[in-house]
Design a protein around this motif. Structure first.
Motif, PDB file in Angstrom:
ATOM      1  N   UNK A   1     -10.962  28.431 -19.476  1.00 13.23           N
ATOM      2  CA  UNK A   1     -10.685  29.423 -18.431  1.00 13.23           C
ATOM      3  C   UNK A   1      -9.324  29.201 -17.775  1.00 13.23           C
ATOM      4  N   UNK A   2      -8.593  28.205 -18.236  1.00 16.03           N
ATOM      5  CA  UNK A   2      -7.263  27.947 -17.690  1.00 16.03           C
ATOM      6  C   UNK A   2      -7.266  27.132 -16.417  1.00 16.03           C
ATOM      7  N   UNK A   3      -8.394  26.517 -16.088  1.00 19.01           N
ATOM      8  CA  UNK A   3      -8.498  25.727 -14.863  1.00 19.01           C
ATOM      9  C   UNK A   3      -8.248  24.259 -15.184  1.00 19.01           C
ATOM     10  N   UNK A   4      -7.264  23.696 -14.532  1.00 19.18           N
ATOM     11  CA  UNK A   4      -6.914  22.293 -14.792  1.00 19.18           C
ATOM     12  C   UNK A   4      -7.147  21.392 -13.581  1.00 19.18           C
ATOM     13  N   UNK A   5      -7.292  22.001 -12.404  1.00 26.26           N
ATOM     14  CA  UNK A   5      -7.488  21.199 -11.196  1.00 26.26           C
ATOM     15  C   UNK A   5      -8.982  21.039 -10.953  1.00 26.26           C
ATOM     16  N   UNK A   6      -9.534  19.989 -11.487  1.00 29.76           N
ATOM     17  CA  UNK A   6     -10.975  19.768 -11.389  1.00 29.76           C
ATOM     18  C   UNK A   6     -11.244  18.846 -10.210  1.00 29.76           C
ATOM     19  N   UNK A   7     -12.011  19.362  -9.252  1.00 30.34           N
ATOM     20  CA  UNK A   7     -12.218  18.589  -8.026  1.00 30.34           C
ATOM     21  C   UNK A   7     -13.568  17.887  -7.980  1.00 30.34           C
ATOM     22  N   UNK A   8     -14.522  18.364  -8.761  1.00 28.96           N
ATOM     23  CA  UNK A   8     -15.835  17.711  -8.744  1.00 28.96           C
ATOM     24  C   UNK A   8     -16.586  18.014 -10.023  1.00 28.96           C
ATOM     25  N   UNK A   9     -17.484  17.102 -10.365  1.00 31.29           N
ATOM     26  CA  UNK A   9     -18.415  17.352 -11.473  1.00 31.29           C
ATOM     27  C   UNK A   9     -19.757  16.743 -11.088  1.00 31.29           C
ATOM     28  N   UNK A  10     -20.794  17.525 -11.288  1.00 31.73           N
ATOM     29  CA  UNK A  10     -22.158  17.057 -11.031  1.00 31.73           C
ATOM     30  C   UNK A  10     -22.875  16.956 -12.370  1.00 31.73           C
ATOM     31  N   UNK A  11     -23.624  15.893 -12.531  1.00 32.78           N
ATOM     32  CA  UNK A  11     -24.301  15.628 -13.802  1.00 32.78           C
ATOM     33  C   UNK A  11     -25.782  15.416 -13.523  1.00 32.78           C
ATOM     34  N   UNK A  12     -26.611  16.144 -14.266  1.00 36.08           N
ATOM     35  CA  UNK A  12     -28.060  16.065 -14.043  1.00 36.08           C
ATOM     36  C   UNK A  12     -28.780  15.761 -15.352  1.00 36.08           C
ATOM     37  N   UNK A  13     -29.366  14.589 -15.416  1.00 35.10           N
ATOM     38  CA  UNK A  13     -30.216  14.207 -16.555  1.00 35.10           C
ATOM     39  C   UNK A  13     -31.645  14.465 -16.108  1.00 35.10           C
ATOM     40  N   UNK A  14     -32.132  15.668 -16.380  1.00 38.94           N
ATOM     41  CA  UNK A  14     -33.411  16.060 -15.787  1.00 38.94           C
ATOM     42  C   UNK A  14     -34.610  15.376 -16.431  1.00 38.94           C
ATOM     43  N   UNK A  15     -34.409  14.751 -17.587  1.00 37.34           N
ATOM     44  CA  UNK A  15     -35.521  14.051 -18.231  1.00 37.34           C
ATOM     45  C   UNK A  15     -35.503  12.541 -17.978  1.00 37.34           C
ATOM     46  N   UNK A  16     -34.548  12.073 -17.203  1.00 38.40           N
ATOM     47  CA  UNK A  16     -34.527  10.648 -16.855  1.00 38.40           C
ATOM     48  C   UNK A  16     -35.633  10.393 -15.836  1.00 38.40           C
ATOM     49  N   UNK A  17     -36.426   9.364 -16.036  1.00 35.80           N
ATOM     50  CA  UNK A  17     -37.456   9.065 -15.032  1.00 35.80           C
ATOM     51  C   UNK A  17     -36.797   8.833 -13.666  1.00 35.80           C
ATOM     52  N   UNK A  18     -37.400   9.358 -12.611  1.00 31.12           N
ATOM     53  CA  UNK A  18     -36.775   9.262 -11.283  1.00 31.12           C
ATOM     54  C   UNK A  18     -36.476   7.831 -10.852  1.00 31.12           C
ATOM     55  N   UNK A  19     -37.277   6.888 -11.343  1.00 34.99           N
ATOM     56  CA  UNK A  19     -37.063   5.492 -10.935  1.00 34.99           C
ATOM     57  C   UNK A  19     -36.234   4.718 -11.967  1.00 34.99           C
ATOM     58  N   UNK A  20     -35.620   5.435 -12.909  1.00 37.43           N
ATOM     59  CA  UNK A  20     -34.873   4.734 -13.952  1.00 37.43           C
ATOM     60  C   UNK A  20     -33.559   4.178 -13.406  1.00 37.43           C
ATOM     61  N   UNK A  21     -33.065   3.207 -14.102  1.00 38.00           N
ATOM     62  CA  UNK A  21     -31.798   2.573 -13.760  1.00 38.00           C
ATOM     63  C   UNK A  21     -30.695   3.635 -13.760  1.00 38.00           C
ATOM     64  N   UNK A  22     -29.775   3.513 -12.841  1.00 40.14           N
ATOM     65  CA  UNK A  22     -28.667   4.462 -12.733  1.00 40.14           C
ATOM     66  C   UNK A  22     -27.881   4.548 -14.048  1.00 40.14           C
ATOM     67  N   UNK A  23     -27.816   3.447 -14.792  1.00 37.22           N
ATOM     68  CA  UNK A  23     -27.056   3.449 -16.047  1.00 37.22           C
ATOM     69  C   UNK A  23     -27.598   4.456 -17.056  1.00 37.22           C
TER      70      UNK A  23
END
Ligand SMILES: [Zn+2]
Length: 133
Positions: free
Chosen positions: A67-89
């Motif tokens: 889309x021609x956008x180069x100034x990226x200010x944030x990214x959110x990442x969601x692993x929806x199948x990771x167990x909620x109590x799983x290690x952050x790694x």
């Protein structure tokens, strides 16, 4: 939504993760990139030839670049199948995505679903490869 909160961006990432193509790992991931006031989504896309899988982070970053956008200010990442109590790694971007983030989103705030922490590309890959820069 030109100035979403981290929670709003994470919610968009989690919504997009439902569209992931992950028939092999069953580990769906979504990403939402905020670039110049617009949001670009990505999901992981797997393949019979496992090494050809594309991560959600790189899919979303590529959508912003297209889309021609180069100034990226944030990214959110969601692993929806990771167990909620799983290690952050288990919810961190892989090495390839860290390299992409380092080059394409060096100033971006990086948010992970299920973590209150905010990361930077430098934190995730302090000695990123650079070609003559
Ligand atoms: Zn990755």
């Amino acid at each position: 939504m030109s100035n979403p909160t981290p929670q709003e961006l994470l919610a968009l990432a989690a919504q997009s993760a439902r569209r992931a193509y992950a028939p092999y790992s069953h580990f769906r991931v979504g990403a939402a990139v905020l670039a110049e006031g617009e949001i670009f989504l990505g999901v992981n896309v797997e393949n019979d030839a496992y090494s050809l899988a594309l991560c959600a982070e790189r899919a979303a970053l590529a959508a912003a670049i297209v889309a021609g956008k180069r100034q990226i200010s944030a990214i959110a990442i969601a692993c929806i199948d990771a167990p909620p109590d799983s290690d952050l790694r288990g919810r961190m971007p892989c090495g390839a995505c860290r390299q992409w983030l380092s080059e394409l989103a060096p100033q971006a705030k990086i948010y992970l679903l299920g973590s209150e922490q905010e990361f930077s590309a430098d934190q995730l890959l302090p000695w990123a490869f650079r070609w003559k820069r």
